[in-house]
Every structure is written in structure tokens, then in C-alpha cells.
Design a protein around this motif. Structure first.
Motif, PDB file in Angstrom:
ATOM      1  N   PRO A  94      86.439  74.456  33.978  1.00 37.76           N
ATOM      2  CA  PRO A  94      87.496  75.293  34.550  1.00 37.76           C
ATOM      3  C   PRO A  94      87.057  76.108  35.749  1.00 37.76           C
ATOM      4  O   PRO A  94      87.868  76.810  36.352  1.00 37.76           O
ATOM      5  N   ILE A  95      85.773  76.032  36.093  1.00 35.76           N
ATOM      6  CA  ILE A  95      85.237  76.783  37.226  1.00 35.76           C
ATOM      7  C   ILE A  95      84.939  75.834  38.383  1.00 35.76           C
ATOM      8  O   ILE A  95      84.841  74.616  38.191  1.00 35.76           O
ATOM      9  N   PRO A  96      84.798  76.350  39.605  1.00 37.81           N
ATOM     10  CA  PRO A  96      84.451  75.490  40.731  1.00 37.81           C
ATOM     11  C   PRO A  96      83.089  74.820  40.544  1.00 37.81           C
ATOM     12  O   PRO A  96      82.131  75.453  40.078  1.00 37.81           O
ATOM     13  N   VAL A  97      83.023  73.552  40.926  1.00 43.10           N
ATOM     14  CA  VAL A  97      81.768  72.791  40.883  1.00 43.10           C
ATOM     15  C   VAL A  97      81.480  72.302  42.301  1.00 43.10           C
ATOM     16  O   VAL A  97      82.319  71.645  42.925  1.00 43.10           O
ATOM     17  N   ILE A 118      83.957  70.540  45.458  1.00 45.38           N
ATOM     18  CA  ILE A 118      83.532  70.654  46.854  1.00 45.38           C
ATOM     19  C   ILE A 118      82.194  69.935  46.999  1.00 45.38           C
ATOM     20  O   ILE A 118      81.292  70.118  46.169  1.00 45.38           O
ATOM     21  N   VAL A 119      82.070  69.126  48.044  1.00 44.11           N
ATOM     22  CA  VAL A 119      80.817  68.418  48.315  1.00 44.11           C
ATOM     23  C   VAL A 119      80.286  68.874  49.668  1.00 44.11           C
ATOM     24  O   VAL A 119      80.980  68.757  50.688  1.00 44.11           O
ATOM     25  N   VAL A 120      79.064  69.395  49.668  1.00 44.75           N
ATOM     26  CA  VAL A 120      78.384  69.805  50.896  1.00 44.75           C
ATOM     27  C   VAL A 120      77.334  68.746  51.215  1.00 44.75           C
ATOM     28  O   VAL A 120      76.493  68.420  50.370  1.00 44.75           O
ATOM     29  N   ALA A 121      77.373  68.205  52.419  1.00 42.65           N
ATOM     30  CA  ALA A 121      76.437  67.154  52.819  1.00 42.65           C
ATOM     31  C   ALA A 121      75.461  67.678  53.853  1.00 42.65           C
ATOM     32  O   ALA A 121      75.861  68.314  54.838  1.00 42.65           O
ATOM     33  N   ALA A 122      74.190  67.404  53.643  1.00 40.65           N
ATOM     34  CA  ALA A 122      73.169  67.747  54.624  1.00 40.65           C
ATOM     35  C   ALA A 122      73.162  66.709  55.743  1.00 40.65           C
ATOM     36  O   ALA A 122      73.796  65.651  55.647  1.00 40.65           O
ATOM     37  N   ASP A 123      72.406  67.000  56.803  1.00 44.52           N
ATOM     38  CA  ASP A 123      72.375  66.117  57.962  1.00 44.52           C
ATOM     39  C   ASP A 123      71.957  64.692  57.601  1.00 44.52           C
ATOM     40  O   ASP A 123      72.450  63.724  58.176  1.00 44.52           O
ATOM     41  N   ALA A 187      75.570  75.581  49.812  1.00 48.03           N
ATOM     42  CA  ALA A 187      76.250  75.605  48.512  1.00 48.03           C
ATOM     43  C   ALA A 187      76.081  76.958  47.837  1.00 48.03           C
ATOM     44  O   ALA A 187      77.026  77.493  47.248  1.00 48.03           O
ATOM     45  N   ARG A 188      74.900  77.529  47.930  1.00 45.86           N
ATOM     46  CA  ARG A 188      74.664  78.849  47.339  1.00 45.86           C
ATOM     47  C   ARG A 188      75.472  79.934  48.054  1.00 45.86           C
ATOM     48  O   ARG A 188      76.005  80.843  47.410  1.00 45.86           O
TER      49      ARG A 188
END
Length: 242
Positions: A94-97, A118-123, A187-188
Motif C-alpha cells: 500500500p506504500i510507494p515502491v 516509480i522506476v529511476v534509471a541510471a545513465d 531514489a533516496r
């Protein structure tokens, strides 16, 4: 293989099998299910999924287990269900991942990121859905998530070709949502921002995103105006305007 740590209001689920490029055996999927269950009963506000190994998020399912699937139908079912439980356990939180992808993210690991909000992509991030190269399929629920994320045409391109796409292309088609030189750091930072907001409001918003047509949302929207959290935050906001 799977480490779960709690850092105040944020939990970290870390893939830590560097010698195997974070390939996920059946036991790892079971561990992801257990980790998600621990997060669900905690006071955690955000979960981050990341790799302990720079340059690789995950090679996907552990191919060293695949030869046994040829002659053992029961093991095929065990593998499919373990993977499905792990992915669904993340998706159901139920929380953001948030997934922080640094380096390669292949096969079943893409399905893992599709369970994240949410997906964060590095270079250096690379993505590929490769079952056709191996002569197998992709679980129907994961195909559905991929289609919902990038559209039918882009999902078809990824699945039919198995080609790798880089972080910029993944951003362009909507497979990822944020680009950063340092994905875990970004992400942090995002998790810290989320944690400054009202946790009940964030949970409500995630619930609406998951199933906008649910009839309970209208009442939940109205009830939020009577919550202590709203009264406190409104007073603080208006007080700052005086």
C-alpha cells in the motif's frame, strides 16, 4: 541474495548476489515475498528496490535452474508461482515502491520493476525482455503490466525482438520515469520527499492509482477532510501564510 533493511521511514530491499549478476533463483522470489510481507506490517512509508552490485540491477531469473524445468513439470509450476508471488507481493504493497536501476535489468527483472510505482534509471541502465530468445513466454500478468506501462506496440517490440534498450529509450517509451546519474541516490531523495507528506494521503492516492474505479474512493476522499493529519497540516500551512 535478498536483504531487507529499515532506515527510519524508508525500507531498502537489496538484490545481493553479485557473483551471479543478481540472477534470481526460486528461493530469491520466496525471499522477496517474505520481505514484502515484513514491509507491509511495518511503519515504513516508502520501499526502495536496488542492487548491491554497481553496474547490474539483475540478470533476471536464474538460468542455472532452467535445465531442471525441462523434465519436471511440477518444478515449472513451482517456479512460475514463486515468481508471481514475489512480484505480486511488491505490487500489492500500500506504500510507494521505487526501483533504482543501475546497469543491466533483464528478463524477469524487468517484470520486477513493473511491480514498482516509480522506476529511476541510471545513465548505464539497460533493459531487455528476453523470453523469445530462450524459446519461452512471459507470464501473462507481467505482459499485462508491460503493456499498461509502455503500450501494446512498445511491449510487442520489446517482447518480440528481445533487444536491449538504453536508459534514454526506456524513458522515452515510459518504461522508466526518472533519469539520474546516481539512481540509488535519486531514489533516496525521492523517498525522503514522499516521507514529508501525510502517509495516509499517500496510501489513499496509491490505492486510487491502482484501481480508480473502486467505489470506496469517493468516501475516502471526503473522510480525509476530517482526519487529524489534514487539520494539522492545514493549520501549519495557513499559519505560514499569516
Amino acid at each position: 541474495m535478498i536483504r531487507l533493511q529499515f532506515d527510519q521511514a524508508t525500507a531498502l530491499l537489496t538484490l545481493d548476489r553479485g557473483g551471479a549478476r543478481n540472477a534470481l533463483p526460486i528461493a530469491a522470489w520466496d525471499a522477496i515475498t517474505d520481505a514484502a510481507a515484513s514491509v507491509a506490517i511495518s511503519d515504513t512509508r516508502v520501499l526502495i528496490v536496488e542492487s548491491a552490485m554497481p553496474g547490474i540491477f539483475s540478470a533476471g531469473a536464474d538460468l542455472s535452474e532452467f535445465p531442471a524445468l525441462i523434465a519436471d513439470p511440477a518444478l515449472r509450476t513451482r517456479f512460475r508461482l514463486a515468481m508471481a508471488r514475489g512480484i505480486e507481493a511488491l505490487a500489492a504493497l500500500p506504500i510507494p515502491v521505487i526501483a533504482a536501476v543501475d546497469g543491466g535489468c533483464f528478463g524477469a527483472a524487468v517484470a520486477l520493476t513493473l511491480a514498482c510505482d516509480i522506476v529511476v534509471a541510471a545513465d548505464a541502465a539497460l533493459f531487455a525482455t528476453t523470453p523469445a530468445k530462450l524459446g519461452i513466454g512471459y507470464p501473462a500478468s507481467d505482459v499485462a503490466r508491460l503493456r499498461a506501462r509502455v503500450g501494446a506496440g512498445q511491449a510487442a517490440r520489446m517482447l518480440f525482438t528481445g533487444d536491449r534498450i538504453d536508459a534514454d529509450e526506456a524513458m522515452r517509451i515510459g518504461l522508466v520515469h526518472c533519469r539520474a546519474s546516481d539512481a540509488p541516490e535519486q531514489a533516496r531523495a525521492m523517498a525522503a520527499t514522499i516521507c514529508t507528506n501525510d502517509p495516509d494521503a499517500v496510501r489513499l492516492l496509491k490505492s486510487i492509482l491502482r484501481d480508480p474505479a473502486a467505489s470506496a474512493h469517493d468516501q475516502a476522499f471526503e473522510d480525509a477532510f476530517g482526519s487529524p493529519g489534514f487539520a494539522q497540516r492545514l493549520d501549519a500551512f495557513l499559519g505560514g501564510k499569516r
